[in-house]
Motif scaffolding. Structure first.
Motif, PDB file in Angstrom:
ATOM      1  N   GLU A 223       0.836  -1.207   0.000  1.00 29.60           N
ATOM      2  CA  GLU A 223       0.000   0.000   0.000  1.00 29.60           C
ATOM      3  C   GLU A 223       0.868   1.253   0.000  1.00 29.60           C
ATOM      4  O   GLU A 223       0.580   2.232  -0.706  1.00 29.60           O
ATOM      5  CB  GLU A 223      -0.916  -0.016   1.220  1.00 29.60           C
ATOM      6  CG  GLU A 223      -1.856   1.176   1.317  1.00 29.60           C
ATOM      7  CD  GLU A 223      -2.764   1.102   2.533  1.00 29.60           C
ATOM      8  OE1 GLU A 223      -3.189   2.178   3.007  1.00 29.60           O
ATOM      9  OE2 GLU A 223      -3.049  -0.022   2.990  1.00 29.60           O
ATOM     10  N   LYS A 224       1.958   1.229   0.772  1.00 31.57           N
ATOM     11  CA  LYS A 224       2.854   2.389   0.828  1.00 31.57           C
ATOM     12  C   LYS A 224       3.564   2.604  -0.504  1.00 31.57           C
ATOM     13  O   LYS A 224       3.753   3.740  -0.947  1.00 31.57           O
ATOM     14  CB  LYS A 224       3.869   2.213   1.954  1.00 31.57           C
ATOM     15  CG  LYS A 224       3.272   2.283   3.353  1.00 31.57           C
ATOM     16  CD  LYS A 224       4.333   2.010   4.411  1.00 31.57           C
ATOM     17  CE  LYS A 224       3.752   2.040   5.809  1.00 31.57           C
ATOM     18  NZ  LYS A 224       4.764   1.718   6.843  1.00 31.57           N
ATOM     19  N   ALA A 234      11.265   0.442   1.787  1.00 31.61           N
ATOM     20  CA  ALA A 234      11.810   0.529   0.433  1.00 31.61           C
ATOM     21  C   ALA A 234      13.325   0.399   0.436  1.00 31.61           C
ATOM     22  O   ALA A 234      13.977   0.680  -0.557  1.00 31.61           O
ATOM     23  CB  ALA A 234      11.403   1.857  -0.212  1.00 31.61           C
ATOM     24  N   GLN A 235      13.884  -0.036   1.573  1.00 34.79           N
ATOM     25  CA  GLN A 235      15.329  -0.185   1.678  1.00 34.79           C
ATOM     26  C   GLN A 235      15.640  -1.309   2.652  1.00 34.79           C
ATOM     27  O   GLN A 235      14.752  -1.891   3.262  1.00 34.79           O
ATOM     28  CB  GLN A 235      15.970   1.127   2.157  1.00 34.79           C
ATOM     29  CG  GLN A 235      15.389   1.652   3.460  1.00 34.79           C
ATOM     30  CD  GLN A 235      15.878   3.032   3.824  1.00 34.79           C
ATOM     31  OE1 GLN A 235      16.902   3.172   4.454  1.00 34.79           O
ATOM     32  NE2 GLN A 235      15.151   4.054   3.421  1.00 34.79           N
ATOM     33  N   ALA A 251      -1.327 -11.334   0.082  1.00 32.22           N
ATOM     34  CA  ALA A 251      -2.390 -12.051   0.795  1.00 32.22           C
ATOM     35  C   ALA A 251      -2.486 -11.577   2.243  1.00 32.22           C
ATOM     36  O   ALA A 251      -3.592 -11.480   2.809  1.00 32.22           O
ATOM     37  CB  ALA A 251      -2.115 -13.558   0.737  1.00 32.22           C
ATOM     38  N   TYR A 252      -1.340 -11.278   2.834  1.00 29.22           N
ATOM     39  CA  TYR A 252      -1.310 -10.773   4.217  1.00 29.22           C
ATOM     40  C   TYR A 252      -2.031  -9.428   4.314  1.00 29.22           C
ATOM     41  O   TYR A 252      -2.874  -9.223   5.215  1.00 29.22           O
ATOM     42  CB  TYR A 252       0.146 -10.637   4.659  1.00 29.22           C
ATOM     43  CG  TYR A 252       0.375  -9.847   5.921  1.00 29.22           C
ATOM     44  CD1 TYR A 252       0.042 -10.370   7.166  1.00 29.22           C
ATOM     45  CD2 TYR A 252       0.959  -8.575   5.875  1.00 29.22           C
ATOM     46  CE1 TYR A 252       0.280  -9.650   8.329  1.00 29.22           C
ATOM     47  CE2 TYR A 252       1.207  -7.856   7.032  1.00 29.22           C
ATOM     48  CZ  TYR A 252       0.862  -8.395   8.253  1.00 29.22           C
ATOM     49  OH  TYR A 252       1.094  -7.683   9.396  1.00 29.22           O
ATOM     50  N   GLU A 253      -1.759  -8.528   3.402  1.00 27.61           N
ATOM     51  CA  GLU A 253      -2.414  -7.221   3.443  1.00 27.61           C
ATOM     52  C   GLU A 253      -3.908  -7.341   3.152  1.00 27.61           C
ATOM     53  O   GLU A 253      -4.720  -6.580   3.700  1.00 27.61           O
ATOM     54  CB  GLU A 253      -1.720  -6.255   2.488  1.00 27.61           C
ATOM     55  CG  GLU A 253      -0.294  -5.916   2.936  1.00 27.61           C
ATOM     56  CD  GLU A 253       0.345  -4.771   2.169  1.00 27.61           C
ATOM     57  OE1 GLU A 253      -0.380  -4.036   1.454  1.00 27.61           O
ATOM     58  OE2 GLU A 253       1.579  -4.591   2.282  1.00 27.61           O
ATOM     59  N   GLU A 254      -4.288  -8.311   2.333  1.00 23.06           N
ATOM     60  CA  GLU A 254      -5.715  -8.553   2.096  1.00 23.06           C
ATOM     61  C   GLU A 254      -6.388  -9.052   3.371  1.00 23.06           C
ATOM     62  O   GLU A 254      -7.501  -8.629   3.712  1.00 23.06           O
ATOM     63  CB  GLU A 254      -5.891  -9.566   0.972  1.00 23.06           C
ATOM     64  CG  GLU A 254      -7.337  -9.952   0.691  1.00 23.06           C
ATOM     65  CD  GLU A 254      -8.229  -8.768   0.321  1.00 23.06           C
ATOM     66  OE1 GLU A 254      -9.430  -8.805   0.676  1.00 23.06           O
ATOM     67  OE2 GLU A 254      -7.722  -7.808  -0.304  1.00 23.06           O
ATOM     68  N   PRO A 263      -1.799  -3.312   8.752  1.00 23.08           N
ATOM     69  CA  PRO A 263      -0.838  -4.422   8.761  1.00 23.08           C
ATOM     70  C   PRO A 263       0.211  -4.323   9.866  1.00 23.08           C
ATOM     71  O   PRO A 263       0.608  -5.350  10.440  1.00 23.08           O
ATOM     72  CB  PRO A 263      -0.191  -4.331   7.374  1.00 23.08           C
ATOM     73  CG  PRO A 263      -1.239  -3.702   6.520  1.00 23.08           C
ATOM     74  CD  PRO A 263      -1.949  -2.725   7.411  1.00 23.08           C
ATOM     75  N   ALA A 264       0.681  -3.124  10.169  1.00 17.30           N
ATOM     76  CA  ALA A 264       1.690  -2.978  11.214  1.00 17.30           C
ATOM     77  C   ALA A 264       1.150  -3.442  12.561  1.00 17.30           C
ATOM     78  O   ALA A 264       1.868  -4.090  13.344  1.00 17.30           O
ATOM     79  CB  ALA A 264       2.162  -1.528  11.306  1.00 17.30           C
ATOM     80  N   ARG A 265      -0.100  -3.136  12.847  1.00 13.40           N
ATOM     81  CA  ARG A 265      -0.684  -3.564  14.118  1.00 13.40           C
ATOM     82  C   ARG A 265      -0.892  -5.075  14.138  1.00 13.40           C
ATOM     83  O   ARG A 265      -0.693  -5.721  15.175  1.00 13.40           O
ATOM     84  CB  ARG A 265      -1.993  -2.827  14.383  1.00 13.40           C
ATOM     85  CG  ARG A 265      -1.793  -1.391  14.816  1.00 13.40           C
ATOM     86  CD  ARG A 265      -3.068  -0.782  15.379  1.00 13.40           C
ATOM     87  NE  ARG A 265      -4.059  -0.519  14.347  1.00 13.40           N
ATOM     88  CZ  ARG A 265      -4.110   0.589  13.627  1.00 13.40           C
ATOM     89  NH1 ARG A 265      -3.212   1.538  13.814  1.00 13.40           N
ATOM     90  NH2 ARG A 265      -5.040   0.763  12.715  1.00 13.40           N
TER      91      ARG A 265
END
Length: 327
Positions: A223-224, A234-235, A251-254, A263-265
């Motif tokens: 997403e980012k 990105a690094q 699939a994880y973000e879905e 997703p971070a939480r």
């Protein structure tokens, strides 16, 4: 804020540990001070650093940043469980790296000066030094402990058998030994489930996972990238990992969207839910990222979500030696 004991000790620490590896280069000093202020405001009392952090400016810069924060309000020091590390190379001079007795004692003195404090609550051996006998390591640490300059000793990036060697050497000296291990642990990196975490639990050690989002890979990287806002993801280690795990990350973000959670939480909540984990070491670059991490403490993932995460990012399935026994 939730609190727990640091391994088998009576010391209480918050269930999140504020890591400062980004202070200096990615986070400037005023911003770093605001993040630490916000952490204390949330009740987060556990602060982690290392003598070599801040290397993008100069080694030791992060400890200096923290020291200046303590100097502005001395009450902050007493409210903080302060952890730092020793063992990385500080210069190209002989004896300025590793875990010799000389380097351990000299590095502790230097860290105390930079941190502007008289004690280090948790002094962590940053990496294994295969050239240093444990009798020498514990001799140096015993000296610092007896002087009150160090209160507890931990390890970082150890293997399970290194932990066992350290603890058995400590037992022969009739001292407490290691009380924590800081290791890389997240949905993508689960090898520590084989031997390290079982060893730490057997010896009553706290487990402090660093990089709980695998360098931002589990923090909504796709997403980012679409939004053009990716920085850390990105690094570093996230870049090659994204190529390898792209379909799983999608699939994880879905799944996170289905849960209506960032997703971070979700990634942090998964680490917090793992057996033996005491406090993940988070590395926020902003107050907003810190707030999001604190919110993960209130997130309990449903069993079906945990099952799907385990299917997407399978771990060893068992601890050693059962994990590699075949019939």
């Amino acid at each position: 804020m939730q609190y727990t004991r640091l391994g088998r000790t009576a010391l209480e620490v918050s269930r999140l540990c504020l890591g400062t590896v980004n202070f200096g280069g990615r986070v400037d000093e005023p911003h770093g001070h605001r993040i630490m202020d916000c952490a204390l405001g949330h009740g987060l009392n556990f602060l982690d650093t290392a003598d070599m952090y801040g290397w993008r400016v100069h080694k030791g810069y992060t400890e200096e940043t923290i020291g200046r924060w303590f100097a502005k309000d001395r009450a902050r020091r007493d409210r903080t469980v302060l952890a730092t590390k020793v063992g990385n190379e500080m210069s190209d001079a002989p004896n300025d790296s590793g875990l010799s007795a000389r380097h351990i004692v000299a590095s502790c003195e230097a860290s105390l000066r930079r941190l502007q404090t008289d004690r280090i609550d948790l002094y962590q051996l940053h990496h294994v030094d295969r050239t240093a006998p444990w009798e020498e390591i514990w001799q140096a640490l015993d000296l610092l402990l007896s002087q009150g300059k160090v209160l507890y000793v931990g390890s970082s990036n150890f293997a399970g058998w290194h932990v066992a060697m350290a603890q058995e050497a400590a037992a022969r000296r009739h001292v407490l030994g290691l009380v924590s291990e800081q290791c890389s642990y997240n949905l993508v990196t689960r090898l520590v489930e084989l031997e390290l975490i079982p060893a730490a639990r057997a010896y009553g050690m706290a487990v402090l996972p660093w990089s709980p989002l695998h360098g931002g890979l589990l923090g909504g990287v796709l997403e980012k990238l679409r939004a053009g806002t990716a920085v850390k993801s990105a690094q570093g280690r996230a870049v090659p990992a994204l190529k390898e795990y792209y379909d799983r990350i999608a699939a994880y973000e879905e799944l996170c969207r289905e849960l209506a959670e960032h997703p971070a939480r979700v990634g942090l909540a998964w680490v917090l839910s793992r057996p033996g984990v005491t406090a993940p070491v988070i590395g926020p670059r902003s107050v907003e990222q810190l707030d999001s991490a604190v919110a993960a403490l209130e997130l309990t993932l449903p069993q079906d979500a945990l099952t799907r995460l385990d299917e997407l990012f399978p771990g060893p399935r068992a601890q050693a030696p059962e994990a590699w026994i075949t019939t």
